[in-house]
Design an enzyme around this catalytic site. Structure first.
Site, short mmCIF file in Angstrom:
data_model
loop_
_atom_site.label_atom_id
_atom_site.label_comp_id
_atom_site.label_asym_id
_atom_site.label_seq_id
_atom_site.Cartn_x
_atom_site.Cartn_y
_atom_site.Cartn_z
N ASP A 168 0.81 -1.22 0.00
CA ASP A 168 0.00 0.00 0.00
C ASP A 168 0.84 1.27 0.00
O ASP A 168 1.99 1.28 0.45
CB ASP A 168 -0.88 0.04 1.25
CG ASP A 168 -2.08 -0.89 1.16
OD1 ASP A 168 -2.14 -1.72 0.23
OD2 ASP A 168 -2.96 -0.79 2.04
N HIS A 228 3.62 -2.44 3.13
CA HIS A 228 3.65 -1.10 2.57
C HIS A 228 4.97 -0.86 1.83
O HIS A 228 6.02 -1.35 2.24
CB HIS A 228 3.51 -0.05 3.68
CG HIS A 228 2.22 -0.15 4.43
ND1 HIS A 228 2.02 -1.08 5.42
CD2 HIS A 228 1.07 0.54 4.31
CE1 HIS A 228 0.78 -0.96 5.89
NE2 HIS A 228 0.19 0.02 5.24
#
Length: 286
Positions: A109, A254
């Site tokens: 992400d 992430h």
């Protein structure tokens, strides 16, 4: 650009449904849980004050904010996705793949970030596996080369909103702008609009499900959270993935939003381990 963390140091804690009709999706994906953040997750940060830098002062955030502001000054028409059958409106996101074989999905992400995304792409390329990248529009528009590289390598690019806001605090028009503008950038760069989206902080609401479906996207959450945004150490991230590995699992990591060097290093450890354990790292397809 830390938005899944506390206002000072985090950015994301919080699309796997393929672009499918209701019957086809039922055969591909399993749902579980609700759309709410899970107990024990840090509370989402308050909405930034007017004029406040939402990046939280991360290196390079001033330049990114300036770029995003300039983009917002441009006339914008309502984004319309490519003509295709729209998915049904969901009441909750998908959390996992069907438990058909030893299949897992890796998701990243908040990027793309030129400091960390290239190294993640190199590792995935080395082991010849595909992943999903849920990108933020304000990052994607400034790093279009990385968006192209993701697409060229066969990775799935999902929509993670434009500026990573807390979706339930937005009016429907704001949600449409956040998702629509990001889909527009992805389509401009890759030639295809995204088919999946993930709400920042994992915070969904009815309007986000409705607008996401109107834009041709399915909502995806996760089933294993590495909590890498807390920078717990490479070994801890590796252990969380190894311990959570199971058929159908979707792993959340992430590639932006802070110092992601531990996430980069951890991938190089757990990916070969998963492959050695006969897991197939895959992405959903139409």
């Amino acid at each position: 650009m830390k938005k899944d963390q506390t206002p000072q140091d985090r950015r994301s804690v919080l699309r796997i449904a393929a672009y499918l009709g209701a019957a086809a999706t039922a055969g591909l994906l399993l749902t579980e849980g609700t759309g709410s953040p899970r107990p024990g997750r840090p509370a989402a940060p308050p909405a930034p004050a007017a004029g406040q830098n939402p990046a939280g002062g991360a290196p390079g955030s001033a330049a990114r904010t300036a770029g995003a502001s300039a983009y917002r000054l441009q006339p914008m028409t309502a984004y319309q996705p490519m003509r295709r059958a729209l998915p049904p409106v969901r009441r909750r996101p998908f959390h996992r793949l069907p438990e058909a074989g030893r299949t897992m999905v890796l998701t990243f992400d908040d990027g793309p970030d030129p400091r960390y995304t290239p190294a993640i792409l190199r590792t995935l390329r080395e082991y010849e596996v595909r992943a999903m990248f849920f990108v933020c529009g304000e990052m994607a528009t400034e790093h279009r080369d990385l968006l192209r590289e993701m697409a060229d390598d066969g990775h799935v690019i999902g929509n993670h909103s434009w500026s990573h806001p807390l979706i339930p605090r937005l009016a429907p028009s704001g949600i449409r702008s956040e998702l629509g503008r990001t889909s527009e950038v992805i389509e401009q760069v890759t030639g295809a609009p995204p088919l999946w989206y993930r709400a920042p902080f994992g915070a969904w609401n009815r309007h986000s499900f409705e607008i996401g479906a109107e834009l041709g996207m399915e909502p995806l959450a996760w089933s294993v959270d590495t909590l890498d945004w807390t920078e717990p150490g490479t070994g801890t991230i590796v252990s969380r993935v190894r311990d959570g590995a199971a058929p159908g699992v979707v792993v959340l990591s992430h590639d932006a939003g802070g110092d992601r060097s531990q996430s980069v290093a951890a991938l190089r450890h757990y990916l070969p381990d998963l492959l050695a354990d006969d897991y197939r790292i895959t992405v959903p397809r139409r």
